[in-house]
Design an enzyme around this catalytic site. Structure first.
Site, PDB file in Angstrom:
ATOM      1  N   GLU A   1       3.043  -0.652  -0.366  1.00 50.42           N
ATOM      2  CA  GLU A   1       2.516  -0.309   0.965  1.00 50.42           C
ATOM      3  C   GLU A   1       2.834  -1.419   1.966  1.00 50.42           C
ATOM      4  O   GLU A   1       3.231  -1.154   3.100  1.00 50.42           O
ATOM      5  CB  GLU A   1       0.998  -0.090   0.876  1.00 50.42           C
ATOM      6  CG  GLU A   1       0.648   1.171   0.099  1.00 50.42           C
ATOM      7  CD  GLU A   1      -0.836   1.326  -0.189  1.00 50.42           C
ATOM      8  OE1 GLU A   1      -1.254   2.449  -0.457  1.00 50.42           O
ATOM      9  OE2 GLU A   1      -1.583   0.327  -0.157  1.00 50.42           O
TER      10      GLU A   1
ATOM     11  N   LYS B   1      -6.494  -3.103   1.861  1.00 50.19           N
ATOM     12  CA  LYS B   1      -5.881  -1.968   1.180  1.00 50.19           C
ATOM     13  C   LYS B   1      -5.699  -2.322  -0.300  1.00 50.19           C
ATOM     14  O   LYS B   1      -5.837  -3.463  -0.689  1.00 50.19           O
ATOM     15  CB  LYS B   1      -4.507  -1.654   1.805  1.00 50.19           C
ATOM     16  CG  LYS B   1      -4.650  -1.129   3.224  1.00 50.19           C
ATOM     17  CD  LYS B   1      -3.332  -0.666   3.826  1.00 50.19           C
ATOM     18  CE  LYS B   1      -2.477   0.165   2.923  1.00 50.19           C
ATOM     19  NZ  LYS B   1      -3.152   1.339   2.341  1.00 50.19           N
TER      20      LYS B   1
END
Ligand code: 5RP
Length: 219
Positions: free
Chosen positions: A103, A94
Site C-alpha cells: 500500500e 494502515k
C-alpha cells in the site's frame, strides 16, 4: 446508516475520482472491496489497476479488471485505499489487513491518494489503533525490543504471513504525537520493511462517511 452502508456510500463517492480509461492504484480491505464492487457496477471503464495485495488482485480480476505490475506503469494518477485511523492532517495508520508495504509503495507512486473511511476511524492524535510494522522474520524479536524501548507494547500477529513473506508486529500505546518523526525512526530500524504510519506521505483527500453523508477533507 449502518457501518456497511457507510462503506458502500464512501466507496461510491470515490468512484467519482476515477477517470475513464485510467490505470489506478487499488488498496486493500473491506472498504476497498466496496470500492471495487462500486467501480465495476458503475460501468466506468478503467484501463487496468495496480493492486496492493493478492486479495485485491483476486477481487479485481473477478470483476474483469486487468491487474498490472507497477514496474510497467510509471506513476499513477489515482490511488484509492482505506485506513484504520486518520487525523485532521490526513495522516493515517494502515496495515490492519497486513498489506501496508505494498500500500505504501503504490501510494508513493501516485499523484493523488484518496482515502475512504467511515467516521469510526477518526482521531485527533493517531495511536489508539495498534501500529502494524512489517518485519523480516529474523528481526522480529530485535524490533520488538526496540519498540519497548520506544515506549510501545509489541504483539506478534502470530500465524499471519504477509504477501511479501514477512511478519507483522502490532505495537500498542506508542506515542504518535509526531508521526513523521516516528515513521522515520521506525523505518530506520534494520529488519523493518515499513511501518503502517502514512505521515510522510499522507492522503491527499480523505472521504469520510457519516450519518449526515460524505465529508471531504482536503488541503
Ligand atoms: C489493509 C489496510 C486497510 O486499508 C485498513 O485495514 C482498513 O480496512 P477496512 O476498510 O477493512 O476497515 O490498511 O492493510
Amino acid at each position: 446508516m449502518n457501518q456497511q452502508e457507510m462503506k458502500q456510500a464512501v466507496a461510491a463517492a470515490a468512484v467519482e475520482f476515477v477517470e475513464e480509461d485510467a490505470t489506478i492504484g487499488v488498496g486493500t480491505g473491506s472498504t476497498v472491496n466496496c470500492f471495487i464492487d462500486a467501480l465495476a457496477a458503475s460501468g466506468r471503464r478503467v484501463e487496468s489497476a495496480v493492486s496492493s495485495s493478492e486479495a485485491t488482485s483476486e477481487r479485481l480480476r473477478g470483476h474483469g479488471i486487468r491487474v498490472v505490475d507497477l514496474n510497467n506503469t510509471g506513476d499513477l494518477d489515482l490511488y484509492v485505499d482505506g485506513a484504520d485511523e486518520f487525523d485532521p492532517h490526513r495522516r493515517l495508520i494502515k496495515g490492519g489487513g497486513g498489506a501496508l508495504t505494498r500500500e505504501k509503495v503504490v501510494a508513493a507512486a501516485s499523484r493523488k491518494f484518496v482515502c475512504i473511511v467511515d467516521q469510526s476511524k477518526r482521531v485527533n492524535i493517531l495511536g489508539t489503533f495498534p501500529l502494524p510494522i512489517e518485519v523480516i522474520p529474523m528481526a522480529r524479536s530485535m524490533v520488538a525490543r526496540k519498540m519497548v524501548a520506544m515506549g510501545g507494547q509489541p504483539e506478534w500477529r502470530e500465524g499471519f504471513v504477509t504477501d511479501n513473506g514477512n511478519w507483522i508486529l502490532d505495537v500498542h500505546n506508542l506515542d504518535l504525537v509526531d508521526p513523521v518523526a516516528t515513521e522515520k525512526a521506525i523505518n530506520d530500524i534494520p529488519g523493518v520493511v515499513t511501518c503502517g504510519l502514512f505521515a510522510l506521505r499522507p492522503a491527499d483527500v480523505v472521504l469520510v462517511a457519516g450519518s449526515r453523508g460524505i465529508e471531504q477533507i482536503s488541503p
